[in-house]
Design a protein around this motif. Sequence first.
Motif, mmCIF file in Angstrom:
data_model
loop_
_atom_site.group_PDB
_atom_site.id
_atom_site.type_symbol
_atom_site.label_atom_id
_atom_site.label_comp_id
_atom_site.label_asym_id
_atom_site.label_seq_id
_atom_site.Cartn_x
_atom_site.Cartn_y
_atom_site.Cartn_z
ATOM 1 N N ASP A 57 8.309 1.107 -0.698
ATOM 2 C CA ASP A 57 9.178 -0.146 -0.542
ATOM 3 C C ASP A 57 10.440 0.415 0.485
ATOM 4 O O ASP A 57 11.213 0.926 -0.069
ATOM 5 N N ILE A 61 9.073 -2.799 5.383
ATOM 6 C CA ILE A 61 7.764 -2.125 5.099
ATOM 7 C C ILE A 61 7.597 -1.788 3.708
ATOM 8 O O ILE A 61 8.277 -1.009 2.970
ATOM 9 N N ARG A 62 6.617 -2.693 3.054
ATOM 10 C CA ARG A 62 6.148 -2.614 1.768
ATOM 11 C C ARG A 62 4.890 -2.302 1.855
ATOM 12 O O ARG A 62 4.116 -3.091 2.349
ATOM 13 N N ASP A 63 4.202 -1.259 1.226
ATOM 14 C CA ASP A 63 2.846 -0.790 1.456
ATOM 15 C C ASP A 63 2.485 -0.033 0.204
ATOM 16 O O ASP A 63 3.170 0.747 -0.522
ATOM 17 N N ASP A 64 1.114 -0.131 -0.289
ATOM 18 C CA ASP A 64 0.296 0.704 -1.042
ATOM 19 C C ASP A 64 -0.683 1.525 -0.254
ATOM 20 O O ASP A 64 -1.623 0.768 0.509
ATOM 21 N N HIS A 65 -0.412 2.871 -0.009
ATOM 22 C CA HIS A 65 -1.485 3.429 0.828
ATOM 23 C C HIS A 65 -1.869 4.803 0.196
ATOM 24 O O HIS A 65 -1.195 5.079 -0.788
ATOM 25 N N SER A 84 -4.530 1.895 3.930
ATOM 26 C CA SER A 84 -3.314 1.085 3.768
ATOM 27 C C SER A 84 -3.669 -0.201 3.835
ATOM 28 O O SER A 84 -4.447 -0.829 4.537
ATOM 29 N N GLN A 85 -2.556 -1.075 3.485
ATOM 30 C CA GLN A 85 -2.451 -2.658 3.736
ATOM 31 C C GLN A 85 -1.688 -2.779 5.140
ATOM 32 O O GLN A 85 -2.020 -3.759 5.787
ATOM 33 N N MET A 86 -0.793 -2.313 5.355
ATOM 34 C CA MET A 86 0.208 -2.466 6.711
ATOM 35 C C MET A 86 0.184 -1.334 7.442
ATOM 36 O O MET A 86 0.370 -1.689 8.918
ATOM 37 N N LEU A 87 -0.512 -0.314 7.423
ATOM 38 C CA LEU A 87 -0.269 0.748 8.422
ATOM 39 C C LEU A 87 -1.759 0.965 8.980
ATOM 40 O O LEU A 87 -2.692 1.202 8.380
ATOM 41 N N VAL A 115 1.905 0.803 12.619
ATOM 42 C CA VAL A 115 1.772 -0.377 11.788
ATOM 43 C C VAL A 115 0.641 -1.388 12.570
ATOM 44 O O VAL A 115 0.549 -1.415 13.787
ATOM 45 N N LYS A 116 0.067 -2.134 11.703
ATOM 46 C CA LYS A 116 -0.960 -3.106 12.203
ATOM 47 C C LYS A 116 -0.488 -4.095 12.828
ATOM 48 O O LYS A 116 -1.098 -4.931 13.566
#
Length: 149
Positions: A57, A61-65, A84-87, A115-116
């Motif tokens: 967090d 950018i909040r991500d679970d990777h 990753s969800q965002m990267l 990032v995506k």
Amino acid sequence: MAEHTSSSITIEAAPAEVMEVIADFARYPQWTGEVKVAEVLSRDAAGRAERVRLLLDAGAIRDDHTLAYTWTGDHEVSWTLVKSQMLRDLDGSYRLTPLAGGTRTEVTYRLTVDVKIPMLGMIKRKAEKVIIDRALAGLKKRVESAAGA
């Protein structure tokens, strides 16, 4: 080839003490700030983390990777993004160089983030620099407070 950002800091501790803190993923939420959860998913034959899930967090950018780690001797660890969800990419490394007879360590942190979502290159570099500077400052504080205890 993707551009990367790197920075270095000197820590008043031996490389082994610095690497011990870097390798202790369970305690990352105590000193990194942005990492809220760190869970080792698998270990290599030497018992070092091989795959680690991180819940990040960092404001925007909040991500679970999940990252895959490669340990090179006792003075370097690198990682690459598994999922990753965002990267799109997250590659980095810590390289430790002993100084002053081994009682001080220069730590060089190298990072590449992609990032995506569309983002200007200079904004990505600035974000990388902020991540690196915070991580190095947190690492220095954690290692030196443990060494002084």
